[in-house]
Design a protein around this motif. Structure first.
Motif, PDB file in Angstrom:
ATOM      1  N   LEU A 108       0.908  -1.336  -0.056  1.00 44.05           N
ATOM      2  CA  LEU A 108      -0.088   0.075   0.210  1.00 44.05           C
ATOM      3  C   LEU A 108       0.882   1.348   0.110  1.00 44.05           C
ATOM      4  N   SER A 109       2.085   1.113   0.576  1.00 38.68           N
ATOM      5  CA  SER A 109       2.756   2.460   0.769  1.00 38.68           C
ATOM      6  C   SER A 109       3.501   2.450  -0.640  1.00 38.68           C
ATOM      7  N   SER A 110       3.429   1.746  -1.351  1.00 41.67           N
ATOM      8  CA  SER A 110       4.199   1.878  -2.954  1.00 41.67           C
ATOM      9  C   SER A 110       3.106   2.144  -3.817  1.00 41.67           C
ATOM     10  N   GLY A 111       2.142   2.444  -3.207  1.00 48.07           N
ATOM     11  CA  GLY A 111       0.852   2.694  -4.284  1.00 48.07           C
ATOM     12  C   GLY A 111       0.025   1.617  -4.734  1.00 48.07           C
ATOM     13  N   LEU A 112       0.214   0.572  -4.271  1.00 50.87           N
ATOM     14  CA  LEU A 112      -0.380  -0.872  -4.985  1.00 50.87           C
ATOM     15  C   LEU A 112      -1.530  -1.161  -3.996  1.00 50.87           C
ATOM     16  N   ALA A 113      -2.449  -1.749  -4.834  1.00 51.08           N
ATOM     17  CA  ALA A 113      -3.846  -2.032  -4.018  1.00 51.08           C
ATOM     18  C   ALA A 113      -3.163  -3.732  -3.422  1.00 51.08           C
ATOM     19  N   ALA A 114      -3.664  -3.923  -2.253  1.00 46.65           N
ATOM     20  CA  ALA A 114      -3.614  -5.432  -1.575  1.00 46.65           C
ATOM     21  C   ALA A 114      -4.697  -5.583  -0.459  1.00 46.65           C
ATOM     22  N   THR A 115      -4.621  -6.987  -0.616  1.00 49.49           N
ATOM     23  CA  THR A 115      -5.842  -7.325   0.642  1.00 49.49           C
ATOM     24  C   THR A 115      -5.117  -8.536   1.041  1.00 49.49           C
ATOM     25  N   PRO A 116      -5.142  -8.856   2.324  1.00 48.66           N
ATOM     26  CA  PRO A 116      -4.528 -10.062   2.781  1.00 48.66           C
ATOM     27  C   PRO A 116      -5.523 -11.106   2.864  1.00 48.66           C
ATOM     28  N   ILE A 117      -5.191 -12.355   2.262  1.00 46.22           N
ATOM     29  CA  ILE A 117      -5.950 -13.506   2.313  1.00 46.22           C
ATOM     30  C   ILE A 117      -5.005 -14.579   2.983  1.00 46.22           C
ATOM     31  N   ILE A 118      -5.668 -15.304   4.163  1.00 45.11           N
ATOM     32  CA  ILE A 118      -5.004 -16.518   4.678  1.00 45.11           C
ATOM     33  C   ILE A 118      -5.828 -17.493   4.622  1.00 45.11           C
ATOM     34  N   THR A 119      -5.471 -18.472   4.033  1.00 49.31           N
ATOM     35  CA  THR A 119      -6.262 -19.908   3.745  1.00 49.31           C
ATOM     36  C   THR A 119      -5.283 -21.024   4.048  1.00 49.31           C
ATOM     37  N   ALA A 120      -6.123 -21.810   4.603  1.00 50.51           N
ATOM     38  CA  ALA A 120      -5.502 -23.218   4.962  1.00 50.51           C
ATOM     39  C   ALA A 120      -5.260 -24.181   3.774  1.00 50.51           C
ATOM     40  N   GLY A 121      -4.468 -24.840   3.603  1.00 47.27           N
ATOM     41  CA  GLY A 121      -4.437 -26.005   2.428  1.00 47.27           C
ATOM     42  C   GLY A 121      -2.889 -25.809   1.813  1.00 47.27           C
ATOM     43  N   ASP A 122      -3.102 -26.777   0.795  1.00 45.50           N
ATOM     44  CA  ASP A 122      -1.786 -27.127  -0.188  1.00 45.50           C
ATOM     45  C   ASP A 122      -1.551 -25.675  -0.714  1.00 45.50           C
ATOM     46  N   PRO A 123      -0.268 -24.930  -0.450  1.00 45.50           N
ATOM     47  CA  PRO A 123      -0.130 -23.835  -0.854  1.00 45.50           C
ATOM     48  C   PRO A 123      -0.321 -23.712  -2.571  1.00 45.50           C
ATOM     49  N   LYS A 124      -0.037 -24.737  -3.231  1.00 50.05           N
ATOM     50  CA  LYS A 124       0.004 -24.848  -4.491  1.00 50.05           C
ATOM     51  C   LYS A 124      -1.313 -24.657  -5.079  1.00 50.05           C
ATOM     52  N   GLN A 125      -2.089 -25.569  -4.587  1.00 51.76           N
ATOM     53  CA  GLN A 125      -3.476 -25.714  -5.064  1.00 51.76           C
ATOM     54  C   GLN A 125      -4.349 -24.359  -4.529  1.00 51.76           C
ATOM     55  N   VAL A 126      -4.109 -23.934  -3.432  1.00 52.87           N
ATOM     56  CA  VAL A 126      -4.775 -22.697  -2.893  1.00 52.87           C
ATOM     57  C   VAL A 126      -4.269 -21.384  -3.668  1.00 52.87           C
ATOM     58  N   LEU A 127      -3.098 -21.173  -3.984  1.00 55.11           N
ATOM     59  CA  LEU A 127      -2.796 -20.155  -4.869  1.00 55.11           C
ATOM     60  C   LEU A 127      -3.288 -20.373  -6.408  1.00 55.11           C
ATOM     61  N   LEU A 128      -3.353 -21.679  -6.831  1.00 52.67           N
ATOM     62  CA  LEU A 128      -3.995 -21.619  -8.232  1.00 52.67           C
ATOM     63  C   LEU A 128      -5.590 -21.332  -8.127  1.00 52.67           C
ATOM     64  N   ASP A 129      -5.944 -21.968  -7.143  1.00 54.37           N
ATOM     65  CA  ASP A 129      -7.421 -21.668  -6.871  1.00 54.37           C
ATOM     66  C   ASP A 129      -7.570 -20.180  -6.824  1.00 54.37           C
ATOM     67  N   GLU A 130      -6.887 -19.385  -6.191  1.00 54.74           N
ATOM     68  CA  GLU A 130      -7.435 -17.963  -5.936  1.00 54.74           C
ATOM     69  C   GLU A 130      -7.115 -17.256  -7.339  1.00 54.74           C
ATOM     70  N   VAL A 131      -6.176 -17.566  -7.952  1.00 52.78           N
ATOM     71  CA  VAL A 131      -5.895 -16.970  -9.170  1.00 52.78           C
ATOM     72  C   VAL A 131      -7.103 -16.992  -9.976  1.00 52.78           C
ATOM     73  N   ASP A 132      -7.286 -18.352 -10.261  1.00 48.65           N
ATOM     74  CA  ASP A 132      -8.505 -18.685 -10.885  1.00 48.65           C
ATOM     75  C   ASP A 132      -9.828 -18.042 -10.891  1.00 48.65           C
ATOM     76  N   GLY A 133     -10.018 -18.095  -9.475  1.00 51.49           N
ATOM     77  CA  GLY A 133     -11.219 -17.386  -8.858  1.00 51.49           C
ATOM     78  C   GLY A 133     -11.289 -15.793  -9.209  1.00 51.49           C
ATOM     79  N   TRP A 134     -10.047 -15.013  -9.173  1.00 47.56           N
ATOM     80  CA  TRP A 134     -10.075 -13.654  -9.566  1.00 47.56           C
ATOM     81  C   TRP A 134      -9.913 -13.247 -10.785  1.00 47.56           C
ATOM     82  N   GLY A 135      -9.399 -14.338 -11.641  1.00 46.90           N
ATOM     83  CA  GLY A 135      -9.289 -14.047 -13.054  1.00 46.90           C
ATOM     84  C   GLY A 135      -8.056 -13.102 -13.474  1.00 46.90           C
ATOM     85  N   ALA A 136      -7.049 -13.510 -12.409  1.00 49.97           N
ATOM     86  CA  ALA A 136      -5.860 -12.649 -12.530  1.00 49.97           C
ATOM     87  C   ALA A 136      -4.979 -12.678 -13.604  1.00 49.97           C
TER      88      ALA A 136
END
Length: 73
Positions: A13-41
């Motif tokens: 945020l101090s660098s002028g970027l938008a950010a939201t913390p999300i803490i999710t339990a699970g296999d990091p590989k799958q959690v990241l891929l699921d989040e990226v798919d869900g956001w359409g990042a």
């Protein structure tokens, strides 16, 4: 973990970027891929900072798995 996520968000945020913390339990590989798919990042940044050797190894394996998936689509 909440404290670390908050510190990372504040830095972004101090660098002028938008950010939201999300803490999710699970296999990091799958959690990241699921989040990226869900956001359409368009991109995902994975970095290491201040980790020990084992944590760096684990983070690299997550980053490698996420990058490999990007080339599958």
């Amino acid at each position: 973990m909440q404290k670390q996520a908050g510190a990372a968000v504040e830095e972004l945020l101090s660098s002028g970027l938008a950010a939201t913390p999300i803490i999710t339990a699970g296999d990091p590989k799958q959690v990241l891929l699921d989040e990226v798919d869900g956001w359409g990042a368009d991109c995902l940044f994975v970095w290491e900072r201040g980790h020990n050797h084992l944590a760096r190894f684990m983070l690299r394996s997550v980053a490698t798995a996420v990058a490999a998936r990007a080339f599958e689509d």
